[in-house]
Design a protein around this motif. Sequence first.
Motif, PDB file in Angstrom:
ATOM      1  N   GLY A 110       0.861  -1.103   0.155  1.00 25.17           N
ATOM      2  CA  GLY A 110      -0.073  -0.119   0.109  1.00 25.17           C
ATOM      3  C   GLY A 110       0.817   1.233  -0.166  1.00 25.17           C
ATOM      4  N   VAL A 111       0.244   2.470   0.282  1.00 24.01           N
ATOM      5  CA  VAL A 111       0.879   3.644   0.182  1.00 24.01           C
ATOM      6  C   VAL A 111       0.868   4.320   1.470  1.00 24.01           C
ATOM      7  CG1 VAL A 111       0.501   4.079  -1.910  1.00 24.01           C
ATOM      8  CG2 VAL A 111      -1.099   4.798  -0.519  1.00 24.01           C
ATOM      9  N   LYS A 112       1.681   5.191   2.055  1.00 25.93           N
ATOM     10  CA  LYS A 112       1.800   5.858   3.149  1.00 25.93           C
ATOM     11  C   LYS A 112       0.442   6.705   3.329  1.00 25.93           C
ATOM     12  CE  LYS A 112       6.695   5.797   3.274  1.00 25.93           C
ATOM     13  NZ  LYS A 112       8.039   6.580   3.162  1.00 25.93           N
ATOM     14  N   THR A 113      -0.235   6.737   4.541  1.00 25.08           N
ATOM     15  CA  THR A 113      -1.315   7.519   4.630  1.00 25.08           C
ATOM     16  C   THR A 113      -1.288   8.858   5.373  1.00 25.08           C
ATOM     17  OG1 THR A 113      -1.907   6.143   6.664  1.00 25.08           O
ATOM     18  CG2 THR A 113      -2.748   5.544   4.541  1.00 25.08           C
ATOM     19  N   SER A 114      -0.097   9.031   5.726  1.00 26.18           N
ATOM     20  CA  SER A 114       0.272  10.483   6.663  1.00 26.18           C
ATOM     21  C   SER A 114       1.689  10.859   6.334  1.00 26.18           C
ATOM     22  CB  SER A 114      -0.041  10.043   7.936  1.00 26.18           C
ATOM     23  OG  SER A 114       0.836   9.085   8.664  1.00 26.18           O
ATOM     24  N   GLY A 115       2.152  12.070   6.893  1.00 28.87           N
ATOM     25  CA  GLY A 115       3.563  12.424   6.968  1.00 28.87           C
ATOM     26  C   GLY A 115       3.858  13.179   5.407  1.00 28.87           C
ATOM     27  N   LYS A 116       4.887  13.726   5.620  1.00 29.46           N
ATOM     28  CA  LYS A 116       5.385  14.280   4.432  1.00 29.46           C
ATOM     29  C   LYS A 116       5.527  13.432   3.042  1.00 29.46           C
ATOM     30  CE  LYS A 116      10.333  14.134   5.390  1.00 29.46           C
ATOM     31  NZ  LYS A 116      11.629  14.864   5.632  1.00 29.46           N
ATOM     32  N   ASN A 117       5.391  12.016   3.295  1.00 25.63           N
ATOM     33  CA  ASN A 117       5.652  11.266   2.170  1.00 25.63           C
ATOM     34  C   ASN A 117       4.381  10.302   2.064  1.00 25.63           C
ATOM     35  OD1 ASN A 117       8.489  11.598   1.657  1.00 25.63           O
ATOM     36  ND2 ASN A 117       9.104  10.428   3.296  1.00 25.63           N
ATOM     37  N   LYS A 118       3.350  11.050   2.300  1.00 25.18           N
ATOM     38  CA  LYS A 118       1.858  10.626   2.283  1.00 25.18           C
ATOM     39  C   LYS A 118       1.546  10.143   0.677  1.00 25.18           C
ATOM     40  CE  LYS A 118      -2.910  11.669   3.049  1.00 25.18           C
ATOM     41  NZ  LYS A 118      -3.984  12.691   3.519  1.00 25.18           N
ATOM     42  N   GLY A 119       1.382   9.141   0.374  1.00 21.30           N
ATOM     43  CA  GLY A 119       0.863   8.801  -0.961  1.00 21.30           C
ATOM     44  C   GLY A 119       1.903   7.874  -1.727  1.00 21.30           C
ATOM     45  N   GLU A 120       3.157   7.998  -1.061  1.00 24.00           N
ATOM     46  CA  GLU A 120       4.399   7.112  -1.739  1.00 24.00           C
ATOM     47  C   GLU A 120       4.080   5.950  -1.247  1.00 24.00           C
ATOM     48  OE1 GLU A 120       7.972   8.693  -0.607  1.00 24.00           O
ATOM     49  OE2 GLU A 120       7.678  10.702  -1.561  1.00 24.00           O
ATOM     50  N   LEU A 121       4.740   4.695  -1.945  1.00 21.87           N
ATOM     51  CA  LEU A 121       4.759   3.283  -1.836  1.00 21.87           C
ATOM     52  C   LEU A 121       5.294   3.039  -0.331  1.00 21.87           C
ATOM     53  CD1 LEU A 121       5.505   1.487  -4.921  1.00 21.87           C
ATOM     54  CD2 LEU A 121       2.977   1.535  -3.717  1.00 21.87           C
ATOM     55  N   LYS A 122       4.614   2.285   0.498  1.00 22.61           N
ATOM     56  CA  LYS A 122       5.327   2.099   1.644  1.00 22.61           C
ATOM     57  C   LYS A 122       6.857   1.273   1.580  1.00 22.61           C
ATOM     58  CE  LYS A 122       1.361   1.169   4.501  1.00 22.61           C
ATOM     59  NZ  LYS A 122       0.374   0.278   5.408  1.00 22.61           N
ATOM     60  N   ASN A 123       7.680   1.777   2.805  1.00 20.27           N
ATOM     61  CA  ASN A 123       8.913   1.172   2.507  1.00 20.27           C
ATOM     62  C   ASN A 123       9.079  -0.208   2.653  1.00 20.27           C
ATOM     63  OD1 ASN A 123       9.832   4.138   2.307  1.00 20.27           O
ATOM     64  ND2 ASN A 123       9.998   4.059   4.762  1.00 20.27           N
ATOM     65  N   LEU A 124      10.139  -0.727   2.055  1.00 18.47           N
ATOM     66  CA  LEU A 124      10.423  -2.246   1.791  1.00 18.47           C
ATOM     67  C   LEU A 124      11.053  -2.597   3.177  1.00 18.47           C
ATOM     68  CD1 LEU A 124      11.835  -2.587  -1.751  1.00 18.47           C
ATOM     69  CD2 LEU A 124       9.707  -3.063  -1.058  1.00 18.47           C
ATOM     70  N   THR A 125      10.866  -3.740   3.526  1.00 20.88           N
ATOM     71  CA  THR A 125      11.418  -4.193   4.719  1.00 20.88           C
ATOM     72  C   THR A 125      12.928  -4.994   4.280  1.00 20.88           C
ATOM     73  OG1 THR A 125      10.972  -6.408   4.682  1.00 20.88           O
ATOM     74  CG2 THR A 125       9.703  -4.899   5.983  1.00 20.88           C
ATOM     75  N   ALA A 126      13.850  -5.160   5.262  1.00 19.32           N
ATOM     76  CA  ALA A 126      15.159  -5.833   4.826  1.00 19.32           C
ATOM     77  C   ALA A 126      14.989  -7.041   3.863  1.00 19.32           C
ATOM     78  CB  ALA A 126      16.093  -6.240   5.857  1.00 19.32           C
ATOM     79  N   LEU A 127      13.984  -7.782   4.410  1.00 18.46           N
ATOM     80  CA  LEU A 127      13.413  -9.046   3.590  1.00 18.46           C
ATOM     81  C   LEU A 127      12.934  -8.885   2.294  1.00 18.46           C
ATOM     82  CD1 LEU A 127      13.666 -12.219   4.074  1.00 18.46           C
ATOM     83  CD2 LEU A 127      11.081 -12.023   4.826  1.00 18.46           C
ATOM     84  N   ASP A 128      12.184  -7.672   2.106  1.00 14.04           N
ATOM     85  CA  ASP A 128      11.541  -7.402   0.762  1.00 14.04           C
ATOM     86  C   ASP A 128      12.577  -7.088  -0.084  1.00 14.04           C
ATOM     87  OD1 ASP A 128       8.957  -7.757   1.814  1.00 14.04           O
ATOM     88  OD2 ASP A 128       8.691  -5.422   2.511  1.00 14.04           O
ATOM     89  N   SER A 129      13.528  -6.049   0.378  1.00 10.70           N
ATOM     90  CA  SER A 129      14.633  -5.584  -0.507  1.00 10.70           C
ATOM     91  C   SER A 129      15.620  -6.951  -0.735  1.00 10.70           C
ATOM     92  CB  SER A 129      15.578  -4.704   0.436  1.00 10.70           C
ATOM     93  OG  SER A 129      16.612  -4.482  -0.532  1.00 10.70           O
ATOM     94  N   ALA A 130      15.713  -7.962  -0.259  1.00 13.03           N
ATOM     95  CA  ALA A 130      16.631  -9.023  -0.600  1.00 13.03           C
ATOM     96  C   ALA A 130      15.804  -9.763  -1.504  1.00 13.03           C
ATOM     97  CB  ALA A 130      16.805  -9.919   0.878  1.00 13.03           C
ATOM     98  N   PHE A 131      14.440 -10.110  -1.602  1.00 17.37           N
ATOM     99  CA  PHE A 131      13.766 -10.658  -2.494  1.00 17.37           C
ATOM    100  C   PHE A 131      13.684  -9.916  -3.844  1.00 17.37           C
ATOM    101  CE2 PHE A 131      13.130 -13.583   0.696  1.00 17.37           C
ATOM    102  CZ  PHE A 131      12.734 -14.785   0.304  1.00 17.37           C
ATOM    103  N   GLU A 132      13.782  -8.535  -3.595  1.00 19.88           N
ATOM    104  CA  GLU A 132      13.245  -7.686  -4.881  1.00 19.88           C
ATOM    105  C   GLU A 132      14.909  -8.065  -5.543  1.00 19.88           C
ATOM    106  OE1 GLU A 132      12.714  -3.089  -5.566  1.00 19.88           O
ATOM    107  OE2 GLU A 132      14.281  -3.550  -4.177  1.00 19.88           O
ATOM    108  N   LYS A 133      15.963  -8.231  -4.917  1.00 17.27           N
ATOM    109  CA  LYS A 133      17.329  -8.632  -5.733  1.00 17.27           C
ATOM    110  C   LYS A 133      17.245 -10.205  -6.474  1.00 17.27           C
ATOM    111  CE  LYS A 133      19.060  -4.977  -4.156  1.00 17.27           C
ATOM    112  NZ  LYS A 133      18.039  -4.394  -3.303  1.00 17.27           N
ATOM    113  N   LEU A 134      16.297 -10.767  -5.834  1.00 13.07           N
ATOM    114  CA  LEU A 134      16.151 -12.147  -6.478  1.00 13.07           C
ATOM    115  C   LEU A 134      15.378 -12.137  -7.623  1.00 13.07           C
ATOM    116  CD1 LEU A 134      15.743 -14.556  -3.496  1.00 13.07           C
ATOM    117  CD2 LEU A 134      17.650 -14.053  -4.754  1.00 13.07           C
ATOM    118  N   ALA A 135      14.124 -11.297  -7.563  1.00 13.05           N
ATOM    119  CA  ALA A 135      13.391 -10.867  -8.686  1.00 13.05           C
ATOM    120  C   ALA A 135      14.303 -10.325  -9.925  1.00 13.05           C
ATOM    121  CB  ALA A 135      12.292  -9.899  -8.433  1.00 13.05           C
TER     122      ALA A 135
END
Length: 662
Positions: A110-135
């Motif tokens: 999903g996207v961030k619902t508050s703060g200055k980065n509202k509307g941007e995609l939520k940040n990846l976790t360390a595990l998400d990032s690792a599997f992004e490299k596998l993609a």
Amino acid sequence: MTSSNSVRLATAEIKTEISLFNNDELLILMQKKLRLKQADDYDYRVATLYAVKAVIAYMGGMEQCQRIGNEQGDVDEWDDIVLHGAANVTIHCQVKRQMGNFSDDEPIRGVKTSGKNKGELKNLTALDSAFEKLAKHFAKPVSERGGSKIFRLAIPNANIQIKKNLTIVHLRAVCTEWSKAGANVEGFSKAGNPTATVRTWLSSWCDFSSDEAMFECLRALEIREHGDEERVDGDCCSSLIDWYSSPDDVRREVRDFLVMNASSDQSITPRMIACQIERYVRPQKRAWARYNMASPLEWEISGTLSGHGTDIEFPETVVDRLWEPLRDRSYELQFGHKCNSEPFSPLQLSLMRLALHVAQGVAVSASGVDGWHAMVAQIVRRTLGQSADELSALRWSNWGATSTPADHRKLRNTSLMDGEASQLNMRMTALTWKYVNNRVSEKISRGQSSEVRDAVEALWCEWQDEINADTMLQQELLTDMLYAKSEGSFIIGELRSGLRTVILIADALFMLLHLAIALDTKDRSWRKFCDDFSVRAVALMYWAGPNQQTEDLRRFFDDDDRSQRAEFLGKETARVLVLPQARSSVSAIYGKTLADGRDGGDSIAEPRAPTSIVTDSQEYKDALGQKTIASLKDFLAKALQGREAQRALHINMLTTENPDAD
């Protein structure tokens, strides 16, 4: 360095900062640094566990991986530990010291619902990032992926959440399911939960663009649950305890070695690690040397028998360990190739000799062991000469083939192979001669005081000096005594020469010494004795007959019939033939006795046969028993004249019909 030490160091570093800025931000910084330190420490503990398992496999002659590296893989973030060459694949390890959930977000990003980065995609976790490299990796064509790879996720606990309602346990179950035989992309694309949730996560958060890429990734993924630091250390010690004393000390040394040699350019081999902890090896554990003929022009030599330094299985050390094993140590000789055809290289023959004469308790294993047994028996004609059952008593076992370790020596041309064979043979000859030398000396020392013993001892000292100084003479002497010319090539004698035939050679030399002192000669050297008097000893006790025969094993000479003796004698060109294990009397040596009639006795059609034959007959024993040189001279004079006297008597019988004629 232990986990508690790491924490203390981190705390000390951070306290300096806190003394300057004691606020909430620095407290958060402190927590982050502590977590990083703990994560780094956990990485090394897991790396130590993998290294320990690789060393144990290497020590046992198997293999888990050939090299261990870090930060040198070609897939970003999957290079905390890289295990090269494990079952012909590379294992890329991602180590996560994750004690809590990775995320509570939904499997759909999903996207961030508050703060200055509202509307941007939520940040990846360390595990998400690792599997992004596998993609990115699995988006490439197979030909561009850098060979066969496995990706290993190493974590303390699998029961933690990746995303909402998706845990590592679920991910592991999905990997297992789609790694089964018969699994296919079509089935994977249509599968329900938990597979469907994993597909959603991988495509939404990790940027996988196709079901095929996800399918291939999950089939190449394995998850290892290692527990906390204490459990990892305990697993290390459990792995080490069978092979090493003081396993916790060994574990720490392995870890320190990995820390000191961490490099993005270099990798560490199990042999290097084993070298660091060699002093802890339990003495009863088996060390091994392996010879593998990869092709007729390439040999691979590996092992742990000579230690773990840079000189991998140096020939002299191999022979010493297998023929003179250290007390309370266990050793094994391994042949990694089959032997279904007659050997064509000196190295193959040298290795057969090495295996035939290993010390008691040393194991020999070979790929296709039945073929090795058959070929060795064929070459040495079913016996080493010592007994009728010595080859059947060999307890060689079948060796299960494994790949050659990364640390090995290659011999890639015939000159290197021949050099290896020569070094093995020289050392085997030196050890055989040492034991023969000692045995002859012992036999002399046990003799009763007499002029014969004194003369023999003096002559033996001269022969020792001469033979000790000449390795080629040692080889020639040992080989020549252990085959009959009617058997075929001298190679038979070469393979028979070793620890198992020391007694035969020593008995032959002992008899030759007594004959030599009975001769009046100024030059008493071994070579002059053999050459000037044309003397040859055949030290065999058992044999299978001449080369063209396929007879059963039997006592050499004594149990041969007249035709077999004639064939044997007809090939021997020495004037004086010494048979120390034969007991036949002089009257029986050339066939039947004169009393047996016209067809008995010596045949004048045997001009090449020796003029004299000396055996361990009663006549010889009687002469020896008198303990005088005169009695030996008298015996030898009769032996040297024996054939001519028998020949004259036989011719006289044929011409006069009177065996008693003058």
